[in-house]
Each structure stands twice: as structure tokens, then as C-alpha cells.
Design a protein around this motif. Structure first.
Motif, short mmCIF file in Angstrom:
data_model
loop_
_atom_site.label_atom_id
_atom_site.label_comp_id
_atom_site.label_asym_id
_atom_site.label_seq_id
_atom_site.Cartn_x
_atom_site.Cartn_y
_atom_site.Cartn_z
N UNK A 138 -6.32 0.58 -5.10
CA UNK A 138 -7.57 0.68 -4.37
C UNK A 138 -7.31 0.31 -2.91
N UNK A 139 -7.93 1.05 -2.00
CA UNK A 139 -7.76 0.76 -0.58
C UNK A 139 -8.14 1.94 0.27
N UNK A 140 -7.60 1.99 1.47
CA UNK A 140 -7.87 3.10 2.37
C UNK A 140 -7.34 4.40 1.76
N UNK A 141 -8.04 5.49 2.05
CA UNK A 141 -7.72 6.77 1.43
C UNK A 141 -6.27 7.17 1.65
N UNK A 193 -3.91 5.02 -0.56
CA UNK A 193 -4.00 5.38 -1.98
C UNK A 193 -3.33 6.73 -2.24
N UNK A 194 -3.51 7.67 -1.31
CA UNK A 194 -2.87 8.97 -1.46
C UNK A 194 -1.34 8.84 -1.44
N UNK A 195 -0.83 8.01 -0.55
CA UNK A 195 0.62 7.82 -0.47
C UNK A 195 1.17 7.17 -1.73
N UNK A 196 0.38 6.27 -2.32
CA UNK A 196 0.83 5.53 -3.50
C UNK A 196 0.67 6.31 -4.80
N UNK A 242 16.49 4.12 -4.04
CA UNK A 242 15.15 3.61 -3.76
C UNK A 242 14.50 4.39 -2.63
N UNK A 243 13.22 4.70 -2.82
CA UNK A 243 12.41 5.33 -1.79
C UNK A 243 11.54 4.25 -1.17
N UNK A 244 10.99 4.53 0.01
CA UNK A 244 10.15 3.52 0.63
C UNK A 244 8.97 4.16 1.35
N UNK A 245 7.92 3.34 1.48
CA UNK A 245 6.73 3.74 2.24
C UNK A 245 6.11 2.49 2.82
N UNK A 246 5.27 2.66 3.82
CA UNK A 246 4.58 1.53 4.43
C UNK A 246 3.07 1.75 4.31
N UNK A 288 -4.21 -3.31 0.58
CA UNK A 288 -4.31 -2.39 -0.56
C UNK A 288 -4.19 -3.19 -1.86
N UNK A 289 -5.00 -2.84 -2.84
CA UNK A 289 -5.08 -3.65 -4.07
C UNK A 289 -4.52 -2.92 -5.29
N UNK A 290 -3.96 -3.71 -6.19
CA UNK A 290 -3.55 -3.23 -7.50
C UNK A 290 -4.60 -3.67 -8.51
N UNK A 291 -5.18 -2.72 -9.23
CA UNK A 291 -6.10 -3.06 -10.31
C UNK A 291 -5.30 -3.20 -11.59
N UNK A 292 -5.39 -4.37 -12.21
CA UNK A 292 -4.52 -4.72 -13.32
C UNK A 292 -5.32 -5.49 -14.36
N UNK A 293 -5.19 -5.09 -15.63
CA UNK A 293 -5.89 -5.78 -16.71
C UNK A 293 -4.89 -6.62 -17.51
N UNK A 294 -4.97 -7.95 -17.41
CA UNK A 294 -4.02 -8.81 -18.11
C UNK A 294 -4.11 -8.66 -19.63
#
Length: 327
Positions: A238-241, A244-247, A291-295, A300-306
Motif C-alpha cells: 500500500x502506498x503511492x500509485x 505500488x506499481x513498481x512493487x 539481485x534486482x533493485x528499485x527505489x 510504502x506499507x506491507x500488509x501482512x496477516x500474522x
């Protein structure tokens, strides 16, 4: 004086806002941390490889219920001599064993009692399901090669009737004195407690076992700053469009692991983070070495259900060290 107090509280909130994610405070990671701590120590003592957070399909469960179709295994230690399923109990308080094998834990301060189903019977059940799964995938285990143990890792674990604990249980007072033993020399209580004199399996069988366990269903894994862990299920970013698109390239069908590094600072707060990721290598169950990289923005948030939780938590990338995704 009041001015100093107000300024101190304001500074604390600012620093907490910049460097921490509220979800980190909301999620109790102690049980997960205990599992990874035990896995790390066993690897150092006995070598081999510890596989953490397995979710093994249960052929005897109700196929209509997704939650009932998997058996959770805290960790499996695989060496040349044996495979040991380890159930880690992070209990704190005074623990007694009932006549039916269940455990009663009474907290030292809260005066609250909690009843736990027989941990040894649970570990036995998990080992049976795991062995059936391994054989289903074409690997025949030597008789007695797979065993199971229960480790109570919390230093605040106290026993009220230690004589009633089954031999498969390694109590905390035993766990802290566990030392590295040679393959043929055993001493004291530890003889037969975790490892026993077994013949080494053939190299081909060991490689097959490593492949099966490394490609078995697992919980997704978050490693947070400060060496804290969370097992569960990754949902989405979740985050800026544009971020999120890059991720979107990071999904379990393609990527097995991503690492997060800080790359840019503005004042006290990181503004962007560098995300490194590697594509999944289905030939060996791991990830490729490239390894690939991006900035992207650190907010930006990770939604995660424990695991074992109905709550969905949000973790800012600035608080995350790495994430591993199950295939």
C-alpha cells in the motif's frame, strides 16, 4: 519543568513516528523470535539446516476448510544423521502436567491459568503428517530417522512436577545447558534427548530431503529491524500509485525474497528505501543469485496477516529488513 516534559514527549512522538511503525508495537513477536532463536542455536550446535514455519498438507483434515488442511510445524532440523521436528513453547510461568498430558500454565504476576493441549501428542501428530508428506513426494525415510521434541525456550518457564514431563520434552533448565556433542559421545540427560546414534543417510537421500523441505509450503516471513520476526501471510503493498506499481513484480509466483535497505535521508526521517529482490529458482527451491533493485518511498506499507491472527497489520518498508515468500 512542564516545558521540558512537553518538549520531551513531542520529541519522543516525532522520533517514534519517523523510525518506527505502530504495527511493530502492536504485534507480539516473542513467540516467532523464540522459534528463530532455537533454530539458530541448533544449527550452530549440530550443523545441518533448520526449516522454519512449515505448513504441511494434512490428508486427514476436512478438505472444505482451508485453515484445517495444514499442520503447522515450528521447525525441522535436518542433519546427516536425523531429522527432528521441534515444537517450541515460549511459555512463561509455573507449568504442571495433568494426567491426560495437557499442560497448565499459571502466570507469575497475573495469577491467570491457561490450559494447553498435550504438546508431545501434538508434536507426534505433526511428525506423522510430515513423514507422510515426505514419502508422498518420493523420499523413503530410514526407520527412526525422523523424531520429534518439544523445547521450552522461555527463561521464565518453571516446572511444578518435572518428573511428569515426558522424555521428548527439553525443559528450559536443560536447554540452557545443552552443549555441542560429538557424533558418538553422549553424556548426562542429553543422551537420546535430541539426537541418537543413527547412521548417516546417503548423500542422494539427504539432497532429496533438503529439496522436499525447502520447497514445502511455508508461512511467509517478515524480518523487522532489531532482529524481530513475524510469520504469516503477505497480502499486498500500500502506498503511492507509482511505488505500488513498481512493487507489483514482487509476488510469490516470481520472487522468493526481498531485502530492504535505506538509501536516502532527509532530516531525521528516511524518505526512500532501496528494495533488492531475486527471482525464484524452481530448480532448487531457492532464489537466484542475481539481485534486482528499485527505489521506493519508505512510507510504502506491507500488509501482512500474522499466523494465528485475524488482524491485518501494516509495516512500513523503513521498519523491514527482509521478506521471504512461500511458493
Amino acid at each position: 519543568m512542564w516545558i521540558e516534559v512537553v518538549c520531551g514527549l513531542f520529541l519522543y512522538k516525532v522520533l517514534r513516528r519517523f523510525f518506527y511503525d505502530d504495527a511493530v508495537f502492536d504485534v507480539d513477536t516473542s513467540d516467532f523470535n523464540a522459534i528463530f532463536s532455537v533454530a539458530s542455536r541448533l544449527e550452530k550446535l549440530y550443523g545441518g539446516k533448520a526449516f522454519v514455519g512449515l505448513r504441511i498438507p494434512d490428508p486427514d483434515s476436512d478438505s472444505t476448510s482451508a485453515s484445517a488442511s495444514r499442520v503447522n510445524c515450528d521447525l525441522v532440523l535436518l542433519t546427516r544423521e536425523e531429522a527432528v521436528l521441534i515444537s517450541v513453547k515460549n511459555m512463561a510461568g509455573f507449568v504442571s502436567v495433568n494426567s491426560d498430558g495437557s499442560w497448565m500454565c499459571r502466570s507469575e504476576h497475573k495469577r491467570r491459568e491457561e490450559l494447553y493441549p498435550d504438546p508431545v501428542a501434538e508434536a507426534n501428530r505433526q511428525a506423522s503428517v510430515l513423514e507422510a508428506y515426505i514419502e508422498q513426494r518420493g523420499v523413503s525415510l530410514p526407520q527412526g530417522f525422523l523424531s520429534y521434541k518439544v523445547i521450552t525456550s522461555n527463561p521464565k518457564f518453571r516446572t511444578l512436577n518435572p518428573e511428569r514431563f515426558q522424555p521428548e520434552v527439553i525443559r528450559h533448565d536443560q536447554w540452557v545447558h545443552l552443549k555441542k556433542e560429538s557424533k558418538s559421545v553422549f553424556s548426562g540427560w542429553f543422551k537420546g534427548a535430541l539426537r541418537s546414534a543413527k547412521k548417516e543417510v546417503q548423500e542422494s537421500t539427504l539432497q532429496q530431503l533438503q529439496f522436499v523441505l525447502s520447497t514445502a509450503p511455508m508461512w511467509d516471513r517478515l524480518e523487522l529491524k532489531g532482529s524481530k520476526y513475524v510469520l504469516g501471510q503477505f497480502l499486498e503493498f500500500k502506498g503511492k500509485h507509482e511505488d505500488v506499481q513498481a512493487l507489483k513484480v514482487i509476488k510469490r509466483s516470481k520472487v522468493g525474497r526481498m531485502n530492504v535497505q535505506k538509501t536516502s535521508m532527509f532530516g531525521l526521517a528516511p524518505t526512500t528505501v532501496q528494495v533488492l529482490y531475486s527471482f525464484r529458482d524452481y530448480r532448487n527451491g531457492g532464489s537466484s543469485s542475481e539481485w534486482k533493485e528499485m527505489t521506493v518511498r519508505s512510507s510504502t506499507e506491507i500488509l501482512f496477516q500474522p499466523q494465528n491472527s485475524k488482524k491485518v497489520c501494516k509495516f512500513k518498508l523503513s521498519t523491514v529488513s527482509s521478506m521471504s515468500l512461500s511458493a
